[in-house]
Design an enzyme around this catalytic site. Structure first.
Site, PDB file in Angstrom:
ATOM      1  N   CYS A  86       0.973  -1.227   0.122  1.00  0.00           N
ATOM      2  CA  CYS A  86      -0.075  -0.043  -0.273  1.00  0.00           C
ATOM      3  C   CYS A  86       0.831   1.340   0.010  1.00  0.00           C
ATOM      4  O   CYS A  86       0.232   2.398  -0.172  1.00  0.00           O
ATOM      5  CB  CYS A  86      -1.033   0.014   1.016  1.00  0.00           C
ATOM      6  N   HIS A 329      -8.871   3.619  -1.419  1.00  0.00           N
ATOM      7  CA  HIS A 329      -7.897   3.205  -1.063  1.00  0.00           C
ATOM      8  C   HIS A 329      -7.370   2.026  -2.264  1.00  0.00           C
ATOM      9  O   HIS A 329      -7.493   0.866  -2.128  1.00  0.00           O
ATOM     10  CB  HIS A 329      -7.867   2.366   0.078  1.00  0.00           C
TER      11      HIS A 329
END
Lengths: 389, 389
Positions: A86, A329
């Site tokens: 991420c 996200h």
């Protein structure tokens, strides 16, 4: 010290783009950054492409950046595929900083792009699981959301004044920001009771406290020279988290350590920071992160969310984009989406969700992007400190 | 100009290591580089981990470098996972050069590591296929070895003096080098008739003209300061190949273009180069590469292999390690295995396979690592020019 400049940023709105290829998802972000920077594909001397799940999502491994950027007319230059779960996009940006600082390149592109909607949520979840140390996680039965839930529970135990409603208030605040952000995946303001009443995910987290699956992209043109309207990168830090021999250890967190290095590079103190984007993969993380970054005292998060300091019109606006829970996200893109938001905020180009810098001597923003998990820490942490001069 | 220095290199012998994890494959290379450089894990400030197939081979995506380096005691520093197919290791080395040149880091580790033996050759081949532009390749029915075969056929047609036996002689020469290299996968000298008589793979290539599946790793410690015994990196270039709108185009090859940039950075001419490692994924590629690099005239390769110039004791020793066909091709490790070989050769630490620098004013080596395929070019090209001063 100015390490490098951001001449322009661009973003493909986060959301559900099931029919788009990675190249198609990336293109609007790349084009947007070029338009802002006043450059074209031919001006880019090196490109760093951050992506975490594309191999699993599309079958294209190894040379994803080449295939993606071809679509945007970029070919024949150095293209480096970088991966850090991420935090892939913050890592790509850090590499772009190193490239222009090396003196070997004048203009670099940093791109983060992700495709997570692959028609099957179970498959997406198994893709995400590969961003942890799979050997350790399988042995311990861990999973990302469960770790965020444990961290939230621990916070509530450690700071008895904090309540679950405070975490819900973080999500509610960010949903109000997301409502005003045309790049956000979720554009609907939610109340604290709505967040509390949403489906339980991992106790004490409810659905609306968790970040979502998203497709999306974000890009920045990074230059050694300061072009008109550019934002300076004062601090750029990537760290991997620790594997500690004995589990949780005392001392500063890895996030705090990365931040202190970034503040040192930047020559700023936490008090100079006027706008923040942090990695609220789950809403409680926002408070933990803001504290770890030294922007609040330990345990002060609950009070700060209650008194409105972290709101868009507060003294320390956090996640004006809507953050991971509302902007979304798209994991390999998130770090650059944060940076794009900061650039727009610093330039006062953020439209309805613009924060105010009244009374501040400097116009400084900070982005915290984290990624992956070792058994007792984040696998990668990226901190960028930006200033508009 | 010195861009950076290599303080030490290390290598895990290429071969078949079916029971070893990526971390276990990497460890001897990392340790070897540390011992040569006189540093320890605590001295490394940033690490770049090149790997192409680990996600598919092991299921560990996104944070492979963190999981791999933990095993070697490296944690808490910036760890960047870089990918560029068979040029992943040259890409990792280039990033290490940018890192130390940026002034933000003094000591960097570049690691290339690969695990290709996964118990099933068909699975390995399908993993390798993901290093091409899969959309284009599926449409055209292309495959890596077939492209090398086509390039070989074209060379034979274009230069009628060249014969298939010349390509076999390249493989035979490299097998003789590999026989003397303790790091090589295949340590058996083969004759030209043996190479010619081996199993056909893709006409006109036979088995012994082709590089193999291998597990292995190679590493380099890169520093901004020149430590005792260090080798200077004078040129470091990564380029992606071109997507050409109309297929093969006239003009210099992408390899030639990358090399000319590297020579310019390095301030050397092709005539200064005394030892070469090139990417002979198939034996004919060695001749094509050496010509593209400007080390021979176009079409001169056949004469050069016949008159012994490219042999270990020739005036232009190429692939003294045994090259990809004999040292082996653990794809994400190959670029740093080439550089390790050059460092050992330049230092005269290469034992039985040592080349001679008699009569040369400078001691310069060049590595060419290529990786992946777009529809009409290599996807990534890495050229490094090294000098021992």
């Amino acid at each position: 010290m100015t390490l490098a400049c951001i001449a322009g940023v661009g973003m493909t709105p986060f959301g559900r783009l099931p029919d788009a290829s990675l190249a198609e998802i990336a293109a609007p972000a790349v084009t947007g950054a070029f338009v802002e920077a006043g450059v074209s594909a031919q001006d880019i001397e090196i490109a760093f492409v951050g992506n975490a799940l594309g191999g699993l999502a599309t079958g294209q491994e190894s040379i994803r950046g080449q295939v993606i950027l071809r679509h945007s007319g970029i070919t024949g230059i150095p293209i480096v595929n970088v991966e850090n779960a991420c935090a892939s996009a913050a890592t790509a940006l850090h590499q772009a900083v190193l490239a222009v600082r090396s003196g070997l390149y004048g203009t670099a592109l940093a791109l983060g792009v992700e495709k997570m909607y692959v028609g099957d949520t179970a498959r997406t979840l198994s893709m995400i699981a590969t961003a942890s140390d799979i050997g350790e996680f399988e042995r311990h039965g861990l999973q990302f959301t469960s770790l965020y839930a444990m961290a939230a529970s621990r916070y509530l135990r450690e700071f008895p004044d904090a309540r679950l409603e405070d975490f819900a208030a973080v999500a509610a605040k960010n949903s109000a920001n997301g409502e005003l952000n045309p790049y956000a995946q979720f554009r609907k303001a939610r109340s604290v009771p709505e967040v509390m009443a949403s489906r339980p995910i991992a106790d004490p987290l409810t659905l609306l406290m968790c970040s979502s699956i998203a497709d999306g992209a974000a890009a920045a043109v990074v230059t050694s020279e300061r072009l008109e309207g550019a934002v300076d990168i004062l601090g750029s830090v990537i760290r991997s988290g620790l594997y500690r021999p004995n589990g949780f250890a005392p001392g500063p967190s890895s996030v705090g350590l990365a931040a202190s290095i970034a503040y040192g590079q930047a020559g700023v103190s936490p008090g100079d920071v006027g706008v923040v984007e942090v990695h609220d993969a789950a809403a409680p993380q926002e408070l933990l992160h803001v504290e770890d970054l030294g922007l609040l005292e330990r345990g002060e998060g609950a009070a700060a969310i209650r008194d409105g300091r972290l709101a868009r019109d507060g003294t320390l606006p956090v996640n004006p984009s809507g953050g991971l829970t509302s902007r979304g996200h798209a994991i390999g893109a998130t770090g650059l989406a944060q940076v794009a938001e900061l650039v727009w905020q610093l330039r006062e180009d953020a439209g309805d969700r613009q924060v105010r810098f009244d009374g501040r001597e400097r116009r400084v923003g900070l982005a915290l992007n984290t990624g992956g998990r070792t058994v007792d820490d984040r696998a990668a942490i990226g901190v960028h400190v930006l200033e508009l001069r």
